[in-house]
Scaffold this motif. Structure first.
Motif, PDB file in Angstrom:
ATOM      1  N   ASP A  52       0.204   6.115 -23.863  1.00 26.21           N
ATOM      2  CA  ASP A  52       1.104   6.640 -22.826  1.00 26.21           C
ATOM      3  C   ASP A  52       0.379   7.495 -21.778  1.00 26.21           C
ATOM      4  N   ALA A  53      -0.934   7.353 -21.684  1.00 28.50           N
ATOM      5  CA  ALA A  53      -1.727   8.207 -20.784  1.00 28.50           C
ATOM      6  C   ALA A  53      -1.260   8.122 -19.334  1.00 28.50           C
ATOM      7  N   PHE A  54      -0.767   6.960 -18.901  1.00 32.70           N
ATOM      8  CA  PHE A  54      -0.366   6.776 -17.509  1.00 32.70           C
ATOM      9  C   PHE A  54       1.150   6.659 -17.342  1.00 32.70           C
ATOM     10  N   GLN A  55       1.905   7.023 -18.371  1.00 33.10           N
ATOM     11  CA  GLN A  55       3.361   6.859 -18.361  1.00 33.10           C
ATOM     12  C   GLN A  55       4.030   7.535 -17.168  1.00 33.10           C
ATOM     13  N   ASN A  56       3.606   8.721 -16.801  1.00 33.59           N
ATOM     14  CA  ASN A  56       4.235   9.461 -15.706  1.00 33.59           C
ATOM     15  C   ASN A  56       3.450   9.371 -14.402  1.00 33.59           C
ATOM     16  N   TYR A  57       2.554   8.411 -14.312  1.00 38.19           N
ATOM     17  CA  TYR A  57       1.761   8.221 -13.098  1.00 38.19           C
ATOM     18  C   TYR A  57       2.537   7.415 -12.068  1.00 38.19           C
ATOM     19  N   VAL A  58       2.180   7.614 -10.816  1.00 33.49           N
ATOM     20  CA  VAL A  58       2.776   6.889  -9.697  1.00 33.49           C
ATOM     21  C   VAL A  58       1.933   5.643  -9.423  1.00 33.49           C
ATOM     22  N   VAL A  59       2.597   4.528  -9.147  1.00 36.47           N
ATOM     23  CA  VAL A  59       1.909   3.305  -8.733  1.00 36.47           C
ATOM     24  C   VAL A  59       2.218   3.105  -7.251  1.00 36.47           C
ATOM     25  N   ASP A  60       1.180   3.229  -6.412  1.00 41.16           N
ATOM     26  CA  ASP A  60       1.313   3.002  -4.968  1.00 41.16           C
ATOM     27  C   ASP A  60       0.641   1.680  -4.636  1.00 41.16           C
ATOM     28  N   ARG A  61       1.244   0.949  -3.699  1.00 42.32           N
ATOM     29  CA  ARG A  61       0.690  -0.342  -3.281  1.00 42.32           C
ATOM     30  C   ARG A  61       0.548  -0.361  -1.770  1.00 42.32           C
ATOM     31  N   PHE A  62      -0.611  -0.828  -1.317  1.00 40.92           N
ATOM     32  CA  PHE A  62      -0.887  -0.943   0.110  1.00 40.92           C
ATOM     33  C   PHE A  62      -1.623  -2.251   0.365  1.00 40.92           C
ATOM     34  N   ARG A  63      -1.561  -2.709   1.594  1.00 38.70           N
ATOM     35  CA  ARG A  63      -2.354  -3.868   2.031  1.00 38.70           C
ATOM     36  C   ARG A  63      -3.487  -3.360   2.897  1.00 38.70           C
ATOM     37  N   GLY A  64      -4.692  -3.820   2.613  1.00 36.69           N
ATOM     38  CA  GLY A  64      -5.849  -3.464   3.417  1.00 36.69           C
ATOM     39  C   GLY A  64      -5.853  -4.244   4.717  1.00 36.69           C
ATOM     40  N   PRO A  65      -6.764  -3.920   5.640  1.00 31.60           N
ATOM     41  CA  PRO A  65      -6.823  -4.593   6.942  1.00 31.60           C
ATOM     42  C   PRO A  65      -6.995  -6.106   6.832  1.00 31.60           C
ATOM     43  N   SER A  66      -7.670  -6.559   5.777  1.00 32.57           N
ATOM     44  CA  SER A  66      -7.882  -7.997   5.601  1.00 32.57           C
ATOM     45  C   SER A  66      -6.788  -8.651   4.772  1.00 32.57           C
ATOM     46  N   GLY A  67      -5.758  -7.874   4.412  1.00 26.84           N
ATOM     47  CA  GLY A  67      -4.636  -8.410   3.646  1.00 26.84           C
ATOM     48  C   GLY A  67      -4.769  -8.268   2.145  1.00 26.84           C
ATOM     49  N   ASP A  68      -5.904  -7.757   1.673  1.00 29.34           N
ATOM     50  CA  ASP A  68      -6.075  -7.555   0.243  1.00 29.34           C
ATOM     51  C   ASP A  68      -5.160  -6.442  -0.255  1.00 29.34           C
ATOM     52  N   GLU A  69      -4.620  -6.640  -1.443  1.00 23.88           N
ATOM     53  CA  GLU A  69      -3.736  -5.633  -2.033  1.00 23.88           C
ATOM     54  C   GLU A  69      -4.563  -4.530  -2.672  1.00 23.88           C
ATOM     55  N   ARG A  70      -4.144  -3.287  -2.456  1.00 27.98           N
ATOM     56  CA  ARG A  70      -4.736  -2.129  -3.118  1.00 27.98           C
ATOM     57  C   ARG A  70      -3.643  -1.459  -3.926  1.00 27.98           C
ATOM     58  N   ILE A  71      -3.898  -1.267  -5.211  1.00 26.64           N
ATOM     59  CA  ILE A  71      -2.942  -0.630  -6.116  1.00 26.64           C
ATOM     60  C   ILE A  71      -3.575   0.677  -6.583  1.00 26.64           C
ATOM     61  N   TYR A  72      -2.879   1.766  -6.347  1.00 24.31           N
ATOM     62  CA  TYR A  72      -3.365   3.092  -6.728  1.00 24.31           C
ATOM     63  C   TYR A  72      -2.505   3.608  -7.874  1.00 24.31           C
ATOM     64  N   LEU A  73      -3.145   3.977  -8.964  1.00 24.24           N
ATOM     65  CA  LEU A  73      -2.477   4.602 -10.101  1.00 24.24           C
ATOM     66  C   LEU A  73      -2.943   6.041 -10.113  1.00 24.24           C
ATOM     67  N   ARG A  74      -2.001   6.952  -9.851  1.00 23.15           N
ATOM     68  CA  ARG A  74      -2.391   8.353  -9.669  1.00 23.15           C
ATOM     69  C   ARG A  74      -1.361   9.276 -10.286  1.00 23.15           C
ATOM     70  N   PRO A  75      -1.782  10.507 -10.610  1.00 16.93           N
ATOM     71  CA  PRO A  75      -0.815  11.483 -11.138  1.00 16.93           C
ATOM     72  C   PRO A  75       0.189  11.875 -10.060  1.00 16.93           C
ATOM     73  N   LYS A  76       1.374  12.250 -10.500  1.00 17.88           N
ATOM     74  CA  LYS A  76       2.362  12.800  -9.560  1.00 17.88           C
ATOM     75  C   LYS A  76       1.850  14.132  -9.049  1.00 17.88           C
ATOM     76  N   VAL A  77       2.190  14.454  -7.818  1.00 16.29           N
ATOM     77  CA  VAL A  77       1.768  15.722  -7.246  1.00 16.29           C
ATOM     78  C   VAL A  77       2.984  16.640  -7.116  1.00 16.29           C
ATOM     79  N   PRO A  78       2.783  17.953  -7.192  1.00 16.28           N
ATOM     80  CA  PRO A  78       3.908  18.882  -7.175  1.00 16.28           C
ATOM     81  C   PRO A  78       4.452  19.180  -5.785  1.00 16.28           C
ATOM     82  N   PHE A  79       4.000  18.455  -4.766  1.00 12.68           N
ATOM     83  CA  PHE A  79       4.483  18.696  -3.421  1.00 12.68           C
ATOM     84  C   PHE A  79       4.882  17.361  -2.794  1.00 12.68           C
ATOM     85  N   GLY A  80       5.543  17.417  -1.672  1.00 13.03           N
ATOM     86  CA  GLY A  80       5.973  16.183  -1.009  1.00 13.03           C
ATOM     87  C   GLY A  80       7.426  15.867  -1.352  1.00 13.03           C
ATOM     88  N   ALA A  81       7.941  14.849  -0.704  1.00 10.60           N
ATOM     89  CA  ALA A  81       9.341  14.495  -0.927  1.00 10.60           C
ATOM     90  C   ALA A  81       9.467  13.164  -1.606  1.00 10.60           C
TER      91      ALA A  81
END
Length: 81
Positions: A52-81
């Motif tokens: 369960d190490a990544f259970q509460n992590y955020v999965v963000d997805r973006f497309r790079g300039p060449s159309g390649d998918e980038r998937i970011y698995l990161r901890p939640k941050v205590p700021f932002g909306a």
């Protein structure tokens, strides 16, 4: 081609991956645990990583300039909306 970026315990690493279509967030987290445990993530090998190490992590997805998918698995941050 997609790139999975994992940020964990102050470390960050990229892993190029072949994906067959959309991968659900829960599967991204499961894949991340498997590659980090196995040493398949360059620069990040934790053989005893909990299931369960990544259970509460955020999965963000973006497309790079060449159309390649980038998937970011990161901890939640205590700021932002």
């Amino acid at each position: 081609m997609a790139t999975l970026n994992i940020t964990y315990n102050g470390m960050s690493a990229d892993l190029p991956m072949e994906l067959d279509g959309h991968v659900a967030d829960v599967d991204v987290r499961r894949i991340a645990v498997e590659v980090v445990r196995s040493g398949g993530m360059p620069g990040m090998h934790l053989a005893h990583l909990r299931d369960d190490a990544f259970q509460n992590y955020v999965v963000d997805r973006f497309r790079g300039p060449s159309g390649d998918e980038r998937i970011y698995l990161r901890p939640k941050v205590p700021f932002g909306a």
